[in-house]
Design an enzyme around this catalytic site. Structure first.
Site, mmCIF file in Angstrom:
data_model
loop_
_atom_site.group_PDB
_atom_site.id
_atom_site.type_symbol
_atom_site.label_atom_id
_atom_site.label_comp_id
_atom_site.label_asym_id
_atom_site.label_seq_id
_atom_site.Cartn_x
_atom_site.Cartn_y
_atom_site.Cartn_z
ATOM 1 N N ASP A 102 -10.105 -0.863 0.889
ATOM 2 C CA ASP A 102 -10.493 -0.747 2.292
ATOM 3 C C ASP A 102 -11.986 -0.379 2.323
ATOM 4 O OD1 ASP A 102 -9.888 -0.564 5.072
ATOM 5 O OD2 ASP A 102 -9.620 1.590 4.914
ATOM 6 N N ARG A 164 7.449 1.497 2.513
ATOM 7 C CA ARG A 164 7.092 1.015 1.167
ATOM 8 C C ARG A 164 8.105 0.017 0.624
ATOM 9 N NH1 ARG A 164 2.910 4.289 -0.798
ATOM 10 N NH2 ARG A 164 2.997 6.485 -0.239
HETATM 11 P P1 IMP Z 1 -10.391 3.147 0.439
HETATM 12 O O1 IMP Z 1 -10.926 4.297 -0.359
HETATM 13 O O2 IMP Z 1 -10.787 3.236 1.877
HETATM 14 O O3 IMP Z 1 -10.717 1.798 -0.143
HETATM 15 O O4 IMP Z 1 -8.837 3.389 0.445
HETATM 16 C C1 IMP Z 1 -7.926 2.537 -0.078
HETATM 17 C C2 IMP Z 1 -6.551 3.157 0.100
HETATM 18 O O5 IMP Z 1 -6.306 3.447 1.485
HETATM 19 C C3 IMP Z 1 -5.477 2.188 -0.330
HETATM 20 O O6 IMP Z 1 -5.142 2.344 -1.672
HETATM 21 C C4 IMP Z 1 -4.332 2.569 0.587
HETATM 22 O O7 IMP Z 1 -3.604 3.636 0.011
HETATM 23 C C5 IMP Z 1 -5.003 3.068 1.845
HETATM 24 N N1 IMP Z 1 -5.065 1.992 2.854
HETATM 25 C C6 IMP Z 1 -6.129 1.247 3.217
HETATM 26 N N2 IMP Z 1 -5.826 0.347 4.162
HETATM 27 C C7 IMP Z 1 -4.499 0.524 4.408
HETATM 28 C C8 IMP Z 1 -3.568 -0.130 5.306
HETATM 29 O O8 IMP Z 1 -3.881 -1.073 6.063
HETATM 30 N N3 IMP Z 1 -2.299 0.323 5.258
HETATM 31 C C9 IMP Z 1 -1.896 1.346 4.441
HETATM 32 N N4 IMP Z 1 -2.719 1.964 3.592
HETATM 33 C C10 IMP Z 1 -4.018 1.570 3.583
#
Ligand code: IMP
Ligand code: MG
Length: 178
Positions: A102, A164
């Site tokens: 993300d 999940r």
């Molecule tokens: P980042 O550090 O923002 O890249 O976070 C990534 C993590 O956020 C992923 O491994 C997910 O656990 C969570 N995440 C990001 N987007 C989503 C979503 O649309 N649904 C559920 N979990 C998400």
């Protein structure tokens, strides 16, 4: 549970096709190399299980569990390691297996952490990517597919620890999380 689903983005057939393609690429790239797949709990658990069965090489697996510091629903970039690797990695090629990238902050932190532990190499395999959300660049060598900036669940991925076990990747109706 199903009443909360807005749209199925990837059904079981599509998910298996992605795992097959990624597994084939990894098989070609790591012939004769000591390979360790590191799954990031809990979200990558289901993807990891399907992916390793598409890799036609000797491969070891391990898991890490992390959480972002702070109360925000957005990643803070400061990551707390809840479960570390069970082994040293100096003699291994690592592929970090993530469910979804993300902002990129979690993975950026983890990659620095693993590189500092002197693995032979460190690459990333992520099932899903939301490129418009990125705040820090992450090189995803093995990528499943880009998805739009919507909140998704299923195939290991949760909202508040739910959904999940859905066998597909889907978006949630807004009323299910607001
Ligand atoms: P980042 O550090 O923002 O890249 O976070 C990534 C993590 O956020 C992923 O491994 C997910 O656990 C969570 N995440 C990001 N987007 C989503 C979503 O649309 N649904 C559920 N979990 C998400
Ligand atoms: Mg995750």
């Amino acid at each position: 549970m199903k009443a909360d689903i807005a749209e199925v983005l990837l059904d079981q057939e599509a998910l298996q096709a992605l795992c097959k393609r990624l597994g084939k690429q990894i098989t070609e790239d790591y012939k004769g190399k000591p390979l360790l797949l590191v799954g990031i709990l809990k979200g990558a658990n289901v993807f990891m299980a399907d992916l390793i069965r598409q890799i036609d090489l000797p491969v070891e697996i391990d898991f890490m569990a992390v959480s972002s510091y702070g109360m925000s629903t957005e990643s803070s970039g400061v990551v707390k390691i809840i479960k570390d690797l069970d082994q040293t990695i100096e003699d291994k090629h690592i592929i970090v297996v993530e469910d979804i990238v993300d902002t990129g902050l979690t993975l950026h932190y983890l990659l620095d952490y693993l590189k500092a532990r002197s693995a032979l190499s460190v690459e990333v395999c992520a099932l899903l990517d939301k490129p418009p959300r990125r705040r820090v660049a992450v090189d995803i060598k093995y990528k499943g597919i880009d998805i739009p900036d919507v909140f998704i669940v299923g195939y290991g991925i949760d909202y508040a620890e739910k959904y999940r076990n859905l066998p597909y990747v889907a978006s949630l109706k807004e009323e299910a999380y607001k």
